[in-house]
Write a protein that holds these residues in place. Sequence first.
Motif: not given
Length: 189
Positions: A135-145, A156-159, A179-185
């Motif tokens: 499962q995925a969500i896209f987020l934006r930091k409050s300080t990001a453009p 996130s998910g389970e294996v 698993l919990d991936f935090v990918v800053n892009i």
Amino acid sequence: MKRLAFFLTSILLAVFVSVAHAAPQAYVLAQGSKVEFFYSSGPEPTRGTFPITGADIVVDLENVRRSRVDVDVSTARVRVADPFGMVALKGEDMLNTGRYPTARFQSRRITRTRDGAQIEGDLTLKGIRVPVVLQAIFLRKSTAPVDNSELILRVSGEVSRKAFGITGFPNLVKDMIRLDFVVNIARPI
């Protein structure tokens, strides 16, 4: 009435043009990206981390089906609080990082859900490729453009560790690993 019709037509045209020109955007990996994993070996889950070392990510927020995620993780640089546990994790009956120092997740299909997106893909760990659904969500930091040039992809998910031949300490560590991936892009400049 003509002014209102012209005004509404102008708004609809502007929306149509912006959506029609929306296209998948390539993103590069930004600092702070990691995979956290949680496993049960007692009453409280134990947490560890892997650094994300590479990513090929394309995001289309208008049509997530045109998005893709390909992430490389360094299993050799695993970190857990217990130094004995870290040595055990790198061993042959666990991650076998001497032979398999990296893992990889590649998406096959991404679909929109009510709360974000579902990513169907393949996780390759210890040379074994297993299909997984995350499962995925896209987020934006409050300080990001606000132009979405900087995003956080949270996956996130389970294996099952047995599915990857990770069989060490069966009496201490349960099979399912969260698993919990935090990918800053960020979009390349």
